[in-house]
Each structure stands twice: as C-alpha cells, then as structure tokens.
Scaffold this motif. Structure first.
Motif, PDB file in Angstrom:
ATOM      1  N   THR A 107      45.994  43.188  47.080  1.00 40.23           N
ATOM      2  CA  THR A 107      45.398  43.183  48.410  1.00 40.23           C
ATOM      3  C   THR A 107      43.962  43.700  48.360  1.00 40.23           C
ATOM      4  N   SER A 108      43.735  44.713  47.520  1.00 40.30           N
ATOM      5  CA  SER A 108      42.423  45.349  47.466  1.00 40.30           C
ATOM      6  C   SER A 108      41.399  44.535  46.685  1.00 40.30           C
ATOM      7  N   ASN A 109      41.865  43.730  45.719  1.00 32.97           N
ATOM      8  CA  ASN A 109      40.940  42.948  44.897  1.00 32.97           C
ATOM      9  C   ASN A 109      41.654  41.689  44.406  1.00 32.97           C
ATOM     10  N   PRO A 110      41.318  40.525  44.953  1.00 27.73           N
ATOM     11  CA  PRO A 110      42.030  39.287  44.608  1.00 27.73           C
ATOM     12  C   PRO A 110      41.847  38.844  43.158  1.00 27.73           C
ATOM     13  N   LYS A 111      40.886  39.442  42.427  1.00 30.93           N
ATOM     14  CA  LYS A 111      40.716  39.093  41.012  1.00 30.93           C
ATOM     15  C   LYS A 111      41.872  39.624  40.169  1.00 30.93           C
ATOM     16  N   HIS A 112      42.484  40.728  40.637  1.00 32.57           N
ATOM     17  CA  HIS A 112      43.605  41.325  39.922  1.00 32.57           C
ATOM     18  C   HIS A 112      44.899  40.707  40.421  1.00 32.57           C
ATOM     19  N   ILE A 113      45.822  40.423  39.510  1.00 30.84           N
ATOM     20  CA  ILE A 113      47.084  39.798  39.903  1.00 30.84           C
ATOM     21  C   ILE A 113      48.270  40.600  39.363  1.00 30.84           C
ATOM     22  N   VAL A 114      49.398  40.438  40.040  1.00 29.98           N
ATOM     23  CA  VAL A 114      50.588  41.202  39.691  1.00 29.98           C
ATOM     24  C   VAL A 114      51.811  40.314  39.869  1.00 29.98           C
ATOM     25  N   ALA A 115      52.819  40.563  39.041  1.00 34.76           N
ATOM     26  CA  ALA A 115      54.071  39.825  39.153  1.00 34.76           C
ATOM     27  C   ALA A 115      55.224  40.786  38.897  1.00 34.76           C
ATOM     28  N   LYS A 116      56.341  40.569  39.582  1.00 40.35           N
ATOM     29  CA  LYS A 116      57.554  41.342  39.360  1.00 40.35           C
ATOM     30  C   LYS A 116      58.560  40.436  38.671  1.00 40.35           C
ATOM     31  N   GLY A 149      42.624  38.856  36.159  1.00 38.35           N
ATOM     32  CA  GLY A 149      43.364  37.756  35.541  1.00 38.35           C
ATOM     33  C   GLY A 149      43.497  36.495  36.372  1.00 38.35           C
ATOM     34  N   ARG A 150      43.038  36.520  37.625  1.00 32.05           N
ATOM     35  CA  ARG A 150      43.239  35.378  38.506  1.00 32.05           C
ATOM     36  C   ARG A 150      42.696  34.076  37.926  1.00 32.05           C
TER      37      ARG A 150
END
Length: 516
Positions: free
Chosen positions: A452-461, A472-473
């Motif tokens: 939410t704070s930075n769309p360039k960073h991505i996360v997955a569960k 990583g986007r």
C-alpha cells in the motif's frame, strides 16, 4: 529430488559427520584454552601488577571490536581490584593504533603496564617509546602480523600464540585472557565477544560458531539491559546484532571527533539502569546522525573514470566506507569515495564481487597506507598526487572474466513448513564464510500484490510464508510464473512471529547452480 537435509548438506559441502560436529558446538568448553608457557607468563605478569598495585592502562580502538575488548579487559581487572584505566582513541585525533602522544601521557601519570587491545602488532615505534619510558607492554591483537614484531613483553594473537587456525576477534582473545585471570567465563563477557565476532566479520567456523551460539543463549537468558536498551527485537540472532546493536556501537567512532568516544565503554561497563539508558540514547543519536549523513549522495558529484565511480565527500572520514558501499550498491560499479585530511587524501573503495581490490592494487606505488579485503579497502596518498592516483587506481579496477557461479537450493512450495525452517536454522549461525542459504522458488505472478505504501514493492502469501520482493513489481516474468531467489528469516511484529522469504533477485547475470 533428494531430501531437504541432503540438499543443505550439499550446499555447505558437509558430510553427516561435519553436520553432527557443527550442531554440537555451543558450549563454554568449545572456547579455546591456550596451553602455552608465554600465555601463562602473560597472565602472571598481569596478576603481579594487580598484586603490587601497579597502575594499568588499556588502550583500545574506536570500532565495536575495540570497544568490547576494552570493556572486557577493564571489567575483568576491576573484578581483581586492579588500579586500571582505559582509553579509546578518536579516529580524527589519534587515529588507528597506539599513539605516541598518549604514551607520553600514560608515562606522566605513572602507568606501569600498558595493554593494547585490537591494535598494537604494527606499532613498533610507539611500543618502543612505552618501553623506553618504563612501561611493560602487552599486545592483544588479531590483525595480520608481519615477520618482524614490536618489542612488547607479550603478544597474544590467535595464530602467533597457537590459539586457533582461523581468525577470531580481539574481544574473543580478550575473553580468553579474562578466563585466564579469573578462572571462569562471565556470560556477559562472552556476549560482548560474540558481538565483536559479527561486527568484525570473523569467519563463522569452529570456535566462532560456539561463541555466537553462547552469545544468543546468554542474551536470551540474562536479558542484559546494556544490550536490550539498544534493540528490543524479541528474536535474538545474527540479524538482531547486525542491525540493531552493532551499528550503534560503531556509529560513535564514525561521528564523534573527541574523546567522548570513551562513553561507549562507560555504557557497556555500567550496571546502573539510568546511566545505561542515558548512554544508549546517545549511541542511538549518533546512529541516527550516521544514517542521515549517508542516506543520500549528489549525482552531480560523481565522476566516472575508467569504469569506476569517483565521489569527493565532505562527510566525516569515518563515513567514507558506508557512503562508498551505498553508491556501489546503486551503481553496480567500483566506487572510490575521497576525503581530504590536511595534505592527504583518504579513500574508501568498494567493488562488486567479481573484482579484487587487493590483487589489483598490490604493487601500486605512491600509497601511504593500504589495507582491507577483496571487495572493500581503504588507502591514502598525498593530496598533490590526487588526480594521477585516481586515474591509476581506476584503471586497475578490472572485473574478473571468470563467470561467477551462485548456488541455490531448489524448494517446493509444500516444503515450506516450520519444521523445514528449524532444519535450515540448524545450519546457522550465519555470517562471513558461512552465509545463510539461498533458495529457489517458482511462484505464480497472480499471488503477488503491491505494498500500500509503495507499489514498487510486492508481497505474496504462499503456504505458511510471506514472500517479499522489494522493487520487484517490474521484474516479474511475463509468462505467468517467476523464478525467485532469496533467503528465509523470522519476523516478529507486535508479538506475532511469521516466516518470511526475502527475494534477492529473480534473474541474474551470474550462472545459477541449482541443488535439487
């Protein structure tokens, strides 16, 4: 695919016997005990000084190893009721190593025994000066020794004294001396020596493994306020020490230009909570200042010469290496940060892993000082030769043509469990010469969403792990799945501990050897 345990053995080139020996390390009995007449004679000399009421002074160094070494020796001698003082030199006044002016002051104050810790083996003139002024000199130092040694009364060094066949910190050597004097180990002294092992990037092998495991265990058990006041992460491991404790101990030596650097020893040797809290806040302030000063650099100040980045800095000398590392990490090029010190240029060099600074510059003439490691070094030369030296140094920094092969362990999604993480952790602790293992995962792009704070960073569960890919986007493959390479770590947030996979890269110019 072979079992995860077999893949880990292969990654570290361990046999099962090697693994059994590795996991067994972690007892006080694993700490080396010298069986050498010179060592025992050194111990007796210190005891004699205590018995006779001789004034003893400890001369340390301004980094975490020097500060912890000084603290261990000081507290040990205070336990013996010695008349003892200490001094940590300023990087900006005395510089590294025993300083002649301070030797004179020690003699004037009546000190009869001088003990150097984390320095001394290269200080021929200063040691002779101390001897000429009536002081006995003991050197406790882990730095590389030359064929010729200073004429000290005793020199205690890991290989010269046949203590270990690998490098250990000066604080570890001082811990061994402390045991020789007291007859037992103070757990707190073990913790200080363990901090120094990581701060000075000692190889994680043999005795250093035992020391680090004892360090983590004793912090957990005794909850030393001196340590916990600098960092409150409930997970006590290498990451805790490397990111929360060590930078704050090192920051004061990088920023402080006066003898107030000695406050770091006051902090580590105090048992008063109010005093500890005061000095902890000061160390935290130094670290914040350090981060502020090195957080950015001016692109317009960078020159490119011979494939290297040249940056002339007006920051304190102690920050040159940190700034060089920051620029190198961003530009992926050899970086030389220059600082002026009177009529001299002090340079900090950092390079990507396919370079070798020491080999490239080993026969370079015109240097006043030069030392360091393969990818990180420092040197100095006369200011009036600045341009010609920069051109010559830059031209010599040539990457190796050898293809760097990186190794990673293939991991299936269904293998990511708490039991698997426990198994992986049993191959720790990690550090220099024994890094944490890199794993390979193949993940669907659909699993990721942006921060939410930075769309360039991505996360997955995925399964029981949170996968985090900073910046990583734009690096995901277009075919729907991406090969990710990274490391596992535990993260605690407000008492909730989760397993994370931190992605280091998804594609690489290096050749990847997968262990399956």
């Amino acid at each position: 695919m072979i079992s995860l345990f077999e893949r880990l053995l292969k990654y570290y080139n361990f046999t099962i016997e090697d693994y059994k020996a590795w996991v067994s390390l972690g007892r006080e009995d694993d700490i080396p005990k010298p069986n050498d007449d010179k060592f025992f004679a050194m111990i007796e000399r210190i005891k004699l000084a205590v018995k006779n009421g001789e004034k003893i002074v400890i001369y340390g160094d301004y980094d975490a190893d020097g500060i912890t070494s000084t603290s261990i020796m000081y507290m040990t001698l205070k336990e013996l009721n010695a008349e003892v003082g200490y001094f940590i030199p300023s990087r900006y006044v005395e510089g590294y190593g025993l300083y002649a002016g301070r030797v004179d002051q020690f003699a004037e104050k009546g000190y009869k025994l001088l003990i150097t810790v984390d320095n001394g083996v290269s200080r021929f003139d200063e040691v002779k000066r101390a001897k000429d002024k009536g002081m006995d000199v003991i050197i406790i130092d882990h730095h590389t020794i030359q064929e010729k040694l200073p004429e000290a009364d005793f020199i205690f060094h890991q290989t010269y004294s046949n203590v270990t066949d690998h490098n250990i910190s000066a604080a570890f050597l001082t811990l061994i001396v402390s045991h020789g004097l007291l007859g037992y180990y103070r757990p707190y002294y073990i913790v200080l020596a363990g901090i120094a092992a990581l701060s000075d990037s000692m190889p994680v092998t043999k005795a250093n493994v035992a020391l680090l495991r004892l360090t983590f265990r004793y912090i957990e058990k005794y909850k030393y306020y001196n340590i916990l006041s600098l960092g409150t992460d409930p997970i006590i491991d290498e990451k805790y020490l490397n990111y929360q404790i060590i930078p704050k101990l090192n920051a004061i030596g990088r920023i402080e230009t006066t003898i107030k650097i000695n406050d770091a020893v006051k902090f580590l040797t105090s048992d008063d909570h109010r005093t500890i809290s005061y000095y902890a806040s000061r160390l935290d302030a130094y670290n914040k200042k350090r981060k502020e000063l090195t957080s950015s650099f001016s692109e317009s100040n960078i020159r490119y010469i011979g494939g290297a980045c040249i940056y002339e800095s007006n920051l304190p000398l102690g920050l040159g290496g940190l700034l060089a590392n920051r620029i190198m990490s961003e530009k992926k090029l050899p970086t030389i940060v220059l600082s002026r010190k009177e009529d001299e240029v002090v340079a900090s060099l950092r390079t990507p892993e396919n370079y070798d600074i020491i080999e490239s510059l080993k026969d370079l003439e015109g240097l006043d000082e030069f030392g360091g490691h393969k990818n990180a070094a420092g040197l100095s030369f006369p200011y009036n030769k600045k341009e010609e030296m920069i051109i010559e140094i830059s031209s010599r920094l040539i990457p190796s043509k050898e293809i760097i092969k990186r190794t990673a362990i293939e991991l299936n999604i269904d293998e990511i469990t708490s039991d698997s993480y426990k198994l992986i952790s049993s191959f720790g602790p990690y550090g220099n010469s024994h890094p944490s293992p890199i794993f390979h995962l193949n993940i669907s792009n659909q699993a990721f969403h942006s921060f939410t704070s930075n769309p360039k960073h991505i996360v997955a569960k995925v399964a029981d792990v949170t996968i985090i890919y900073f910046n990583g986007r734009d690096k995901l493959n277009i075919n729907g799945y991406t090969d990710l390479y990274g490391r596992f770590e535990l993260n605690d947030y407000r008492g909730n501990t989760t397993l994370q996979f931190i992605v280091e890269f998804s594609t690489s110019e290096n050749e990847i050897v997968l262990i399956k």
